[in-house]
Design a protein around this motif. Structure first.
Motif, PDB file in Angstrom:
ATOM      1  N   GLU A  70       0.820  -1.206   0.000  1.00  0.00           N
ATOM      2  CA  GLU A  70       0.000   0.000   0.000  1.00  0.00           C
ATOM      3  C   GLU A  70       0.858   1.262   0.000  1.00  0.00           C
ATOM      4  OE1 GLU A  70      -2.760  -0.142   3.209  1.00  0.00           O
ATOM      5  OE2 GLU A  70      -3.570  -2.100   2.644  1.00  0.00           O
ATOM      6  N   ILE A  71       1.879   1.287   0.859  1.00  0.00           N
ATOM      7  CA  ILE A  71       2.674   2.511   0.958  1.00  0.00           C
ATOM      8  C   ILE A  71       3.567   2.684  -0.269  1.00  0.00           C
ATOM      9  CG2 ILE A  71       4.627   1.501   2.230  1.00  0.00           C
ATOM     10  CD1 ILE A  71       4.670   4.149   3.856  1.00  0.00           C
ATOM     11  N   TYR A  72       4.088   1.594  -0.828  1.00  0.00           N
ATOM     12  CA  TYR A  72       4.921   1.729  -2.025  1.00  0.00           C
ATOM     13  C   TYR A  72       4.070   2.188  -3.207  1.00  0.00           C
ATOM     14  CZ  TYR A  72       8.498   0.891  -5.532  1.00  0.00           C
ATOM     15  OH  TYR A  72       9.406   1.061  -6.551  1.00  0.00           O
ATOM     16  N   SER A  73       2.877   1.641  -3.340  1.00  0.00           N
ATOM     17  CA  SER A  73       1.979   2.059  -4.426  1.00  0.00           C
ATOM     18  C   SER A  73       1.667   3.545  -4.313  1.00  0.00           C
ATOM     19  CB  SER A  73       0.686   1.238  -4.390  1.00  0.00           C
ATOM     20  OG  SER A  73       0.937  -0.111  -4.680  1.00  0.00           O
ATOM     21  N   TYR A  74       1.449   4.021  -3.078  1.00  0.00           N
ATOM     22  CA  TYR A  74       1.162   5.438  -2.861  1.00  0.00           C
ATOM     23  C   TYR A  74       2.349   6.306  -3.260  1.00  0.00           C
ATOM     24  CZ  TYR A  74       0.484   9.815  -0.310  1.00  0.00           C
ATOM     25  OH  TYR A  74       0.385  11.142   0.021  1.00  0.00           O
ATOM     26  N   LEU A  75       3.550   5.934  -2.815  1.00  0.00           N
ATOM     27  CA  LEU A  75       4.750   6.721  -3.110  1.00  0.00           C
ATOM     28  C   LEU A  75       5.074   6.700  -4.609  1.00  0.00           C
ATOM     29  CD1 LEU A  75       6.980   5.595  -0.111  1.00  0.00           C
ATOM     30  CD2 LEU A  75       5.974   7.870  -0.444  1.00  0.00           C
ATOM     31  N   TYR A  76       4.873   5.559  -5.231  1.00  0.00           N
ATOM     32  CA  TYR A  76       5.171   5.440  -6.659  1.00  0.00           C
ATOM     33  C   TYR A  76       4.208   6.280  -7.490  1.00  0.00           C
ATOM     34  CZ  TYR A  76       6.466   3.228 -11.089  1.00  0.00           C
ATOM     35  OH  TYR A  76       6.908   2.998 -12.369  1.00  0.00           O
ATOM     36  N   ALA A  77       2.945   6.264  -7.115  1.00  0.00           N
ATOM     37  CA  ALA A  77       1.954   7.058  -7.839  1.00  0.00           C
ATOM     38  C   ALA A  77       2.239   8.551  -7.688  1.00  0.00           C
ATOM     39  CB  ALA A  77       0.551   6.738  -7.329  1.00  0.00           C
ATOM     40  N   LYS A  78       2.773   8.932  -6.535  1.00  0.00           N
ATOM     41  CA  LYS A  78       3.083  10.336  -6.257  1.00  0.00           C
ATOM     42  C   LYS A  78       4.278  10.813  -7.074  1.00  0.00           C
ATOM     43  CE  LYS A  78       3.768  13.408  -2.285  1.00  0.00           C
ATOM     44  NZ  LYS A  78       3.942  13.447  -0.804  1.00  0.00           N
ATOM     45  N   ASP A  79       5.343   9.983  -7.134  1.00  0.00           N
ATOM     46  CA  ASP A  79       6.539  10.341  -7.917  1.00  0.00           C
ATOM     47  C   ASP A  79       7.386   9.076  -8.114  1.00  0.00           C
ATOM     48  OD1 ASP A  79       8.754  11.330  -9.135  1.00  0.00           O
ATOM     49  OD2 ASP A  79       9.303  12.747  -7.543  1.00  0.00           O
ATOM     50  N   PRO A  80       7.269   8.400  -9.264  1.00  0.00           N
ATOM     51  CA  PRO A  80       7.980   7.137  -9.488  1.00  0.00           C
ATOM     52  C   PRO A  80       9.500   7.270  -9.541  1.00  0.00           C
ATOM     53  CG  PRO A  80       6.925   7.903 -11.500  1.00  0.00           C
ATOM     54  CD  PRO A  80       6.424   8.777 -10.401  1.00  0.00           C
ATOM     55  N   SER A  81      10.015   8.497  -9.698  1.00  0.00           N
ATOM     56  CA  SER A  81      11.466   8.690  -9.761  1.00  0.00           C
ATOM     57  C   SER A  81      12.017   9.398  -8.534  1.00  0.00           C
ATOM     58  CB  SER A  81      11.832   9.486 -11.022  1.00  0.00           C
ATOM     59  OG  SER A  81      11.194  10.763 -11.021  1.00  0.00           O
ATOM     60  N   SER A  82      11.243   9.427  -7.456  1.00  0.00           N
ATOM     61  CA  SER A  82      11.661  10.142  -6.249  1.00  0.00           C
ATOM     62  C   SER A  82      12.869   9.474  -5.600  1.00  0.00           C
ATOM     63  CB  SER A  82      10.511  10.207  -5.240  1.00  0.00           C
ATOM     64  OG  SER A  82      10.248   8.926  -4.703  1.00  0.00           O
ATOM     65  N   ARG A  83      13.558  10.238  -4.766  1.00  0.00           N
ATOM     66  CA  ARG A  83      14.716   9.703  -4.041  1.00  0.00           C
ATOM     67  C   ARG A  83      14.297   8.567  -3.106  1.00  0.00           C
ATOM     68  NH1 ARG A  83      18.991  13.196  -0.283  1.00  0.00           N
ATOM     69  NH2 ARG A  83      20.274  11.393   0.352  1.00  0.00           N
ATOM     70  N   THR A  84      13.121   8.702  -2.527  1.00  0.00           N
ATOM     71  CA  THR A  84      12.627   7.649  -1.628  1.00  0.00           C
ATOM     72  C   THR A  84      12.454   6.327  -2.376  1.00  0.00           C
ATOM     73  OG1 THR A  84      11.460   9.270  -0.269  1.00  0.00           O
ATOM     74  CG2 THR A  84      10.762   6.973  -0.069  1.00  0.00           C
ATOM     75  N   ILE A  85      11.873   6.379  -3.560  1.00  0.00           N
ATOM     76  CA  ILE A  85      11.685   5.175  -4.360  1.00  0.00           C
ATOM     77  C   ILE A  85      13.036   4.553  -4.708  1.00  0.00           C
ATOM     78  CG2 ILE A  85      10.979   4.357  -6.658  1.00  0.00           C
ATOM     79  CD1 ILE A  85       8.638   4.613  -4.808  1.00  0.00           C
ATOM     80  N   GLN A  86      14.017   5.386  -5.059  1.00  0.00           N
ATOM     81  CA  GLN A  86      15.348   4.882  -5.399  1.00  0.00           C
ATOM     82  C   GLN A  86      16.026   4.234  -4.197  1.00  0.00           C
ATOM     83  OE1 GLN A  86      17.691   7.930  -7.354  1.00  0.00           O
ATOM     84  NE2 GLN A  86      15.956   8.599  -8.608  1.00  0.00           N
ATOM     85  N   GLU A  87      15.907   4.853  -3.033  1.00  0.00           N
ATOM     86  CA  GLU A  87      16.526   4.310  -1.822  1.00  0.00           C
ATOM     87  C   GLU A  87      15.878   2.985  -1.423  1.00  0.00           C
ATOM     88  OE1 GLU A  87      16.163   7.406   1.047  1.00  0.00           O
ATOM     89  OE2 GLU A  87      18.002   8.449   0.392  1.00  0.00           O
ATOM     90  N   ILE A  88      14.560   2.896  -1.573  1.00  0.00           N
ATOM     91  CA  ILE A  88      13.868   1.637  -1.280  1.00  0.00           C
ATOM     92  C   ILE A  88      14.399   0.532  -2.195  1.00  0.00           C
ATOM     93  CG2 ILE A  88      11.656   0.436  -1.467  1.00  0.00           C
ATOM     94  CD1 ILE A  88      10.306   3.019  -0.536  1.00  0.00           C
ATOM     95  N   GLY A  89      14.539   0.853  -3.484  1.00  0.00           N
ATOM     96  CA  GLY A  89      15.032  -0.143  -4.436  1.00  0.00           C
ATOM     97  C   GLY A  89      16.417  -0.644  -4.088  1.00  0.00           C
TER      98      GLY A  89
END
Length: 464
Positions: A70-89
């Motif tokens: 749920e939280i990853y889907s929310y963050l990805y929809a908000k900005d798929p290239s965000s720093r948070t998404i990159q750090e999670i990966g």
């Protein structure tokens, strides 16, 4: 049928497909933990197990949930290239890359040795356990099932030049190209299954195997909301369950049977499913390397003895891989003997010997009812092959389904001899009103090579 007779009985088909989810990896570490003490996460504890709490707490997010999907889907929809998404990966790839199988046998070793090259294991898991088990069991045998990594894998790389997968960091023997890391598909509602050539190939493999499978086992996969497209793709390949009247589905999961039946109802034909809360209650454990043969004996029996087949149950514990391999040796040896005896290219001066062998190997003649059932089964195989041939006469899928028809013919020949096989095959062609494809290769111009007396000389309708 005794246990020993079951070991010695080897058919070319039907195929068995196993779908793996996170529950399979979690179950594999219950009795044999990961050597460094790392845990296998579920989506409910993923954040803390993988160590994402600090990253997520620092993110500017209005989504307050403990469920990673749920939280990853929310963050990805908000900005798929965000720093948070990159750090999670980066954190996820690092955590899963460090996981290692214990030296002692695990459920993944059991699973790989329970299947054969005609079968497929398709996994949604990122962890390296299945691939690590595959590599170490190849020291014992090459006769292992095919694999498909549907959401990518931290241990599997891909060479675009070779269009082949291999261990990350290693190089292709053919071209010297490096097997580069493959992308991981994260839990977002709308995944792009065509975002990489590797992922596309993995799904194509699964779809081909699902179309021809007679057994489907779903092990520890919950079909989450974010995988709705994945389930739809699998359902499309499986087809209308009303047309899968003989296929059998097994579900290995700790959820209640009613929940599982409802979750997978789009795959199930009436009562043709079973639910277990342990791998060791499934056909994989009761009939390892013979799940296809057991399917035939259970649903298309020739004799009462086949119906009441004695299981060859694998022991639930082995102290070493070598002890596990020793237990499986009789099964592998029987397969080698059968493969040698079923050689397709038999010299003409051995024709009489072949016919004598076929008659000696045959069982009691089948009853008219059994003949009719076998013919109807063959008719369904013909319909699938012809549909694929009409769609693309040069595709791998077409040739795969042609092989299924050929394997059905060879199995009948091994059981009953040439005369009865011809009767059943002709009845199947009449019922489907379709021709029998030849057991021959194809030349560069697309023409069949050689002559097959048990097949027709053209592909199409039997009667216009």
């Amino acid at each position: 049928m005794t246990r020993e007779e079951g070991i010695e009985t080897v058919y070319d088909g039907p195929s068995h497909v196993v779908i793996l989810g996170a529950g399979a990896s979690i179950a594999s570490t219950i009795h044999t933990p990961e050597p460094s003490g790392k845990n296998l996460p579920s989506m409910d504890n993923f954040i803390d197990v993988v160590g994402l709490r600090e990253i997520l707490d620092s993110a500017d997010s209005d989504c307050h949930t403990e469920n990673f999907e749920e939280i990853y889907s929310y963050l990805y929809a908000k900005d798929p290239s965000s720093r948070t998404i990159q750090e999670i990966g980066q954190k996820v790839f690092s955590y899963f890359s460090d996981l290692r199988l214990p030296d002692t046998p695990t459920l993944y070793d059991y699973l790989l040795l329970a299947l054969r090259p005609k079968d497929l294991i398709a996994t949604f898991n990122w962890d390296p356990f299945l691939f690590q088990a595959f590599l170490r069991n190849r020291r014992f045998t090459d006769a292992l099932p095919r694999l498909a990594f549907l959401h990518g894998n931290v241990a599997v790389g891909y060479s675009a030049k070779d269009q082949r997968a291999g261990p990350i960091g290693m190089r292709s023997r053919t071209t010297g190209d490096e097997f580069a890391p493959t992308p991981l598909l994260y839990p977002v509602t709308h995944k792009n299954y065509n975002q990489s050539e590797f992922i596309t190939h993995e799904w194509e493999r699964l779809k081909v195997w699902l179309e021809g499978a007679k057994r489907l086992t779903i092990f520890g996969y919950s079909a989450p909301v974010t995988d709705v497209e994945a389930v739809a793709l699998m359902s499309s390949a499986w087809g209308d369950p009303r047309q899968r009247k003989m296929e059998q589905i097994e579900i290995i999961d700790i959820q209640p049977k009613e929940t599982l039946a409802d979750r997978w109802q789009r795959f199930i034909h009436t009562h043709h499913y079973e639910c277990f809360d342990s791998y060791f209650q499934s056909s994989l454990a009761f009939f390892p390397r013979r799940t296809g043969e057991r399917f035939m004996h259970q649903f298309v029996p020739v004799t009462p003895e086949e119906v009441f087949q004695e299981p060859n149950t694998v022991p639930p514990r082995f102290d070493t891989l070598e002890a596990m391999w020793d237990w499986h040796k009789p099964l592998l040896e029987a397969e080698k003997r059968e493969n040698a005896s079923m050689r397709r290219d038999i010299p003409s001066d051995e024709a009489e010997t072949c016919l004598e062998w076929s008659m000696a190997k045959s069982t009691a003649p089948p009853t008219p009812e059994v003949k009719k059932t076998l013919a109807s089964f063959g008719a369904s195989l013909l319909k699938t092959f012809h549909a694929e041939y009409e769609r693309n006469s040069e595709s791998r899928s077409m040739d795969y389904h042609r092989g299924i028809v050929i394997g059905w013919r060879y199995t009948l020949d091994a059981l009953y001899g040439q005369r009865i096989t011809a009767e059943i095959v002709e009845a199947a062609a009449e019922e489907a009103n379709l021709t029998i494809p030849p057991a021959a290769d194809v030349d560069d111009d697309g023409n069949w090579i050689g002559f097959d007396s048990g097949a027709h000389t053209y592909i199409g309708k039997l009667h216009e």
